[in-house]
Design a protein around this motif. Structure first.
Motif, mmCIF file in Angstrom:
data_model
loop_
_atom_site.group_PDB
_atom_site.id
_atom_site.type_symbol
_atom_site.label_atom_id
_atom_site.label_comp_id
_atom_site.label_asym_id
_atom_site.label_seq_id
_atom_site.Cartn_x
_atom_site.Cartn_y
_atom_site.Cartn_z
ATOM 1 N N ALA A 211 39.712 38.072 25.580
ATOM 2 C CA ALA A 211 40.786 38.863 25.765
ATOM 3 C C ALA A 211 41.161 40.124 26.326
ATOM 4 O O ALA A 211 42.181 40.154 27.375
ATOM 5 N N LYS A 212 40.087 40.650 25.815
ATOM 6 C CA LYS A 212 40.617 42.483 26.330
ATOM 7 C C LYS A 212 39.416 42.325 27.814
ATOM 8 O O LYS A 212 40.830 43.277 28.416
ATOM 9 N N ALA A 213 38.871 41.662 27.837
ATOM 10 C CA ALA A 213 38.410 41.830 29.023
ATOM 11 C C ALA A 213 38.676 40.775 30.172
ATOM 12 O O ALA A 213 38.883 41.775 31.245
ATOM 13 N N SER A 214 39.601 40.243 30.154
ATOM 14 C CA SER A 214 40.581 39.542 31.085
ATOM 15 C C SER A 214 41.437 40.094 31.224
ATOM 16 O O SER A 214 43.200 39.286 31.772
ATOM 17 N N GLY A 215 42.340 40.992 30.256
ATOM 18 C CA GLY A 215 43.207 41.535 30.688
ATOM 19 C C GLY A 215 44.720 41.032 29.808
ATOM 20 O O GLY A 215 45.789 41.691 30.326
#
Length: 221
Positions: A211-215
């Motif tokens: 979720a963090k990597a995809s914003g």
């Protein structure tokens, strides 16, 4: 005669690799190293709420179970602290702004499935969460406070005001594990469930990292 290994010792030894793997999952490792953001931390708190809501609802059901009841203590209850943390971190509308990740929902579903119907399953999830909170959780709380400038607000989840001596509390908990009336087959089932719980926990960290990597981290908190 070969001495019999206490169940609590066998459980700790058999689950040590899974425990370590969960602790060092990328998302949590980054957060601990100071490479996470406040939003990352808030997302973690939000996922914790779903997990502990499930296990503490199960505890309410299991309070009168003769095997599960000795493990249940109001001193461990985390939901009020989590809700206070979320109100501080997100605002009074926090309930409308958080959502479980797919892995969190699977974790919750498993707790709901076994937590109020199988004493061993309940204890497995209870053990995995709360003994970790009383161990590394204390360090995590202090670290988050230092990183994000919190005092008590925001890290209440990690504060156990009613447990003066966490080490002694954990020792009693392990004695209760050793005293549980489980035969060898049931002990194996409990250990397997503990390993499953650690895997669920690791899966949540993987989902958080994705979720963090995809914003999308703000979408779940």
């Amino acid at each position: 005669m070969t001495p019999v290994t206490p169940f609590s010792t066998a459980l700790r030894e058999r689950s040590s690799n899974a425990h370590s793997g969960s602790e060092h999952a990328g998302f949590m490792s980054d957060l601990m190293k100071g490479e996470g953001t406040r939003e990352d931390y808030i997302a973690l708190v939000a996922q914790h709420w779903f997990m502990y809501d499930a296990i503490e609802r199960a505890a309410d059901v299991m309070r009168h179970d003769p095997v599960a009841a000795p493990f249940i203590s109001d001193k461990l209850t985390r939901i009020p602290a989590l809700e206070a943390d979320l109100e501080f971190l997100i605002g009074p509308d926090w309930r409308e702004r958080i959502a479980p990740l797919p892995s969190t929902q699977r974790y919750v579903d498993r707790i709901n499935e076994v937590g109020s119907t199988w004493a061993g399953g309940f204890v497995a999830h209870h053990y995995t969460r709360y003994l970790g909170d009383l161990s590394g959780g204390q360090f995590i709380g202090k670290l988050m406070a230092r990183q994000f400038g919190f005092e008590t607000n925001g890290i209440g989840f990690y504060v156990f005001d009613d447990i003066a001596d966490p080490r002694a509390f954990k020792d009693v908990y392990r004695e209760q594990l050793d005293a549980a009336p489980w035969d060898a087959d049931e002990q194996e089932r409990v250990i397997d469930e503990v390993l499953r719980a650690y895997q669920f926990n690791t899966d949540v960290f993987v989902d958080l990292a994705a979720a963090k990597a995809s914003g999308r981290i703000a979408e779940i908190a």
